[in-house]
Design a protein around this motif. Structure first.
Motif, PDB file in Angstrom:
ATOM      1  N   THR A 123     -16.943 -34.479  17.783  1.00 48.90           N
ATOM      2  CA  THR A 123     -17.964 -33.886  18.640  1.00 48.90           C
ATOM      3  C   THR A 123     -19.272 -34.606  18.374  1.00 48.90           C
ATOM      4  OG1 THR A 123     -18.810 -31.801  19.516  1.00 48.90           O
ATOM      5  CG2 THR A 123     -18.770 -32.020  17.108  1.00 48.90           C
ATOM      6  N   SER A 124     -20.317 -34.220  19.093  1.00 47.42           N
ATOM      7  CA  SER A 124     -21.608 -34.887  18.944  1.00 47.42           C
ATOM      8  C   SER A 124     -22.654 -33.937  18.374  1.00 47.42           C
ATOM      9  CB  SER A 124     -22.093 -35.413  20.308  1.00 47.42           C
ATOM     10  OG  SER A 124     -22.417 -34.334  21.165  1.00 47.42           O
ATOM     11  N   TYR A 125     -23.687 -34.542  17.817  1.00 52.34           N
ATOM     12  CA  TYR A 125     -24.813 -33.767  17.291  1.00 52.34           C
ATOM     13  C   TYR A 125     -25.373 -32.871  18.399  1.00 52.34           C
ATOM     14  CZ  TYR A 125     -24.613 -37.535  13.832  1.00 52.34           C
ATOM     15  OH  TYR A 125     -24.195 -38.436  12.889  1.00 52.34           O
ATOM     16  N   GLY A 126     -25.537 -33.432  19.590  1.00 51.25           N
ATOM     17  CA  GLY A 126     -26.112 -32.690  20.716  1.00 51.25           C
ATOM     18  C   GLY A 126     -25.249 -31.530  21.178  1.00 51.25           C
ATOM     19  N   ALA A 127     -23.925 -31.714  21.156  1.00 52.38           N
ATOM     20  CA  ALA A 127     -23.026 -30.632  21.582  1.00 52.38           C
ATOM     21  C   ALA A 127     -23.119 -29.455  20.623  1.00 52.38           C
ATOM     22  CB  ALA A 127     -21.587 -31.138  21.671  1.00 52.38           C
ATOM     23  N   ILE A 128     -23.254 -29.757  19.338  1.00 52.10           N
ATOM     24  CA  ILE A 128     -23.403 -28.680  18.348  1.00 52.10           C
ATOM     25  C   ILE A 128     -24.738 -27.971  18.561  1.00 52.10           C
ATOM     26  CG2 ILE A 128     -23.674 -28.160  15.894  1.00 52.10           C
ATOM     27  CD1 ILE A 128     -21.754 -30.573  15.377  1.00 52.10           C
ATOM     28  N   ALA A 129     -25.807 -28.744  18.748  1.00 51.75           N
ATOM     29  CA  ALA A 129     -27.137 -28.162  18.966  1.00 51.75           C
ATOM     30  C   ALA A 129     -27.137 -27.270  20.210  1.00 51.75           C
ATOM     31  CB  ALA A 129     -28.180 -29.261  19.091  1.00 51.75           C
ATOM     32  N   ALA A 130     -26.539 -27.757  21.296  1.00 49.50           N
ATOM     33  CA  ALA A 130     -26.493 -26.980  22.539  1.00 49.50           C
ATOM     34  C   ALA A 130     -25.707 -25.693  22.340  1.00 49.50           C
ATOM     35  CB  ALA A 130     -25.881 -27.815  23.665  1.00 49.50           C
ATOM     36  N   TYR A 131     -24.577 -25.785  21.638  1.00 49.45           N
ATOM     37  CA  TYR A 131     -23.763 -24.595  21.386  1.00 49.45           C
ATOM     38  C   TYR A 131     -24.553 -23.548  20.598  1.00 49.45           C
ATOM     39  CZ  TYR A 131     -20.217 -21.506  19.472  1.00 49.45           C
ATOM     40  OH  TYR A 131     -19.512 -20.389  19.108  1.00 49.45           O
ATOM     41  N   LEU A 132     -25.386 -24.018  19.679  1.00 52.37           N
ATOM     42  CA  LEU A 132     -26.176 -23.094  18.856  1.00 52.37           C
ATOM     43  C   LEU A 132     -27.455 -22.635  19.563  1.00 52.37           C
ATOM     44  CD1 LEU A 132     -25.693 -24.753  15.362  1.00 52.37           C
ATOM     45  CD2 LEU A 132     -24.615 -22.669  16.237  1.00 52.37           C
ATOM     46  N   GLY A 133     -27.600 -23.002  20.847  1.00 55.77           N
ATOM     47  CA  GLY A 133     -28.725 -22.529  21.639  1.00 55.77           C
ATOM     48  C   GLY A 133     -30.020 -23.267  21.366  1.00 55.77           C
ATOM     49  N   SER A 134     -29.916 -24.467  20.839  1.00 50.13           N
ATOM     50  CA  SER A 134     -31.108 -25.233  20.478  1.00 50.13           C
ATOM     51  C   SER A 134     -30.911 -26.688  20.887  1.00 50.13           C
ATOM     52  CB  SER A 134     -31.350 -25.108  18.972  1.00 50.13           C
ATOM     53  OG  SER A 134     -32.586 -25.640  18.628  1.00 50.13           O
ATOM     54  N   LYS A 135     -30.792 -26.914  22.213  1.00 42.66           N
ATOM     55  CA  LYS A 135     -30.466 -28.233  22.757  1.00 42.66           C
ATOM     56  C   LYS A 135     -31.287 -29.382  22.192  1.00 42.66           C
ATOM     57  CE  LYS A 135     -28.267 -28.342  27.180  1.00 42.66           C
ATOM     58  NZ  LYS A 135     -28.308 -28.088  28.573  1.00 42.66           N
ATOM     59  N   GLN A 136     -32.545 -29.107  21.883  1.00 39.79           N
ATOM     60  CA  GLN A 136     -33.442 -30.169  21.413  1.00 39.79           C
ATOM     61  C   GLN A 136     -33.290 -30.460  19.922  1.00 39.79           C
ATOM     62  OE1 GLN A 136     -35.123 -31.720  23.876  1.00 39.79           O
ATOM     63  NE2 GLN A 136     -34.082 -30.240  25.180  1.00 39.79           N
ATOM     64  N   SER A 137     -32.328 -29.830  19.278  1.00 39.76           N
ATOM     65  CA  SER A 137     -32.207 -29.929  17.816  1.00 39.76           C
ATOM     66  C   SER A 137     -31.087 -30.838  17.330  1.00 39.76           C
ATOM     67  CB  SER A 137     -32.003 -28.527  17.230  1.00 39.76           C
ATOM     68  OG  SER A 137     -33.126 -27.729  17.485  1.00 39.76           O
ATOM     69  N   SER A 138     -30.672 -31.798  18.139  1.00 37.84           N
ATOM     70  CA  SER A 138     -29.571 -32.658  17.694  1.00 37.84           C
ATOM     71  C   SER A 138     -29.945 -33.441  16.435  1.00 37.84           C
ATOM     72  CB  SER A 138     -29.116 -33.602  18.801  1.00 37.84           C
ATOM     73  OG  SER A 138     -30.181 -34.362  19.306  1.00 37.84           O
ATOM     74  N   ARG A 139     -31.213 -33.801  16.304  1.00 41.45           N
ATOM     75  CA  ARG A 139     -31.641 -34.508  15.090  1.00 41.45           C
ATOM     76  C   ARG A 139     -31.515 -33.595  13.864  1.00 41.45           C
ATOM     77  NH1 ARG A 139     -36.545 -38.030  15.964  1.00 41.45           N
ATOM     78  NH2 ARG A 139     -34.888 -39.407  16.632  1.00 41.45           N
ATOM     79  N   ILE A 140     -31.822 -32.304  14.037  1.00 39.37           N
ATOM     80  CA  ILE A 140     -31.693 -31.352  12.929  1.00 39.37           C
ATOM     81  C   ILE A 140     -30.222 -31.210  12.543  1.00 39.37           C
ATOM     82  CG2 ILE A 140     -32.238 -29.023  12.097  1.00 39.37           C
ATOM     83  CD1 ILE A 140     -34.720 -30.661  12.911  1.00 39.37           C
ATOM     84  N   VAL A 141     -29.323 -31.267  13.530  1.00 41.68           N
ATOM     85  CA  VAL A 141     -27.889 -31.241  13.230  1.00 41.68           C
ATOM     86  C   VAL A 141     -27.545 -32.451  12.362  1.00 41.68           C
ATOM     87  CG1 VAL A 141     -25.556 -31.390  14.210  1.00 41.68           C
ATOM     88  CG2 VAL A 141     -27.283 -29.925  15.296  1.00 41.68           C
ATOM     89  N   GLY A 142     -28.130 -33.607  12.676  1.00 35.91           N
ATOM     90  CA  GLY A 142     -27.931 -34.800  11.854  1.00 35.91           C
ATOM     91  C   GLY A 142     -28.424 -34.599  10.432  1.00 35.91           C
ATOM     92  N   TYR A 143     -29.587 -33.970  10.298  1.00 37.27           N
ATOM     93  CA  TYR A 143     -30.113 -33.684   8.949  1.00 37.27           C
ATOM     94  C   TYR A 143     -29.159 -32.748   8.195  1.00 37.27           C
ATOM     95  CZ  TYR A 143     -34.629 -35.539  10.604  1.00 37.27           C
ATOM     96  OH  TYR A 143     -35.626 -36.327  11.110  1.00 37.27           O
ATOM     97  N   ALA A 144     -28.601 -31.778   8.914  1.00 37.17           N
ATOM     98  CA  ALA A 144     -27.649 -30.857   8.284  1.00 37.17           C
ATOM     99  C   ALA A 144     -26.424 -31.628   7.794  1.00 37.17           C
ATOM    100  CB  ALA A 144     -27.244 -29.754   9.264  1.00 37.17           C
ATOM    101  N   MET A 145     -25.966 -32.597   8.587  1.00 37.80           N
ATOM    102  CA  MET A 145     -24.808 -33.400   8.177  1.00 37.80           C
ATOM    103  C   MET A 145     -25.134 -34.220   6.921  1.00 37.80           C
ATOM    104  SD  MET A 145     -22.268 -32.661  10.180  1.00 37.80           S
ATOM    105  CE  MET A 145     -22.925 -31.085   9.698  1.00 37.80           C
ATOM    106  N   MET A 146     -26.359 -34.722   6.838  1.00 36.40           N
ATOM    107  CA  MET A 146     -26.768 -35.492   5.657  1.00 36.40           C
ATOM    108  C   MET A 146     -26.792 -34.605   4.403  1.00 36.40           C
ATOM    109  SD  MET A 146     -29.753 -38.162   6.826  1.00 36.40           S
ATOM    110  CE  MET A 146     -30.899 -36.940   7.422  1.00 36.40           C
TER     111      MET A 146
END
Length: 110
Positions: free
Chosen positions: A23-46
């Motif tokens: 899946t993608s960072y953006g798809a996770i962010a969108a699912y969590l109701g925070s479409k603009q947070s794909s970079r934060i999803v990346g930080y979470a992965m780090m």
């Protein structure tokens, strides 16, 4: 200061990605109701290295299927982990990305 509650929510989603799917960072962010947070999803992965239960961060790629987080794994570890699950990777890009794409908005719909 990172939002660890958001990180925990990200980890909950990533733990549900089946082997052999991505899946993608953006798809996770969108699912969590925070479409603009794909970079934060990346930080979470780090930051998920010591999370328990483990988080299969290697299954999260960018929206084109590129292994943009691979340097956090060291060497070709991310690619090897994906290939061990049957995901073909050529030049840091998941092949058949559309077919392998796991969208939490669809897969986790109630």
């Amino acid at each position: 200061m990172p939002d660890y509650n958001f990180y925990d929510n990200v980890y909950d989603v990533v733990r549900q990605i089946p082997k052999g799917r991505v899946t993608s960072y953006g798809a996770i962010a969108a699912y969590l109701g925070s479409k603009q947070s794909s970079r934060i999803v990346g930080y979470a992965m780090m930051a998920c290295g010591s999370a328990q239960p483990p988080v299969p961060a290697h299954r999260v790629v960018n929206r084109q299927g590129l292994l943009t987080g691979k340097f956090h794994f060291g060497g070709d570890t991310m690619e090897q982990m994906l290939q061990s699950e049957g995901v073909e990777v050529i030049e840091n890009q998941v092949q058949n990305f559309k077919e392998l794409f796991w969208d939490p908005a669809i897969e986790l719909a109630l």
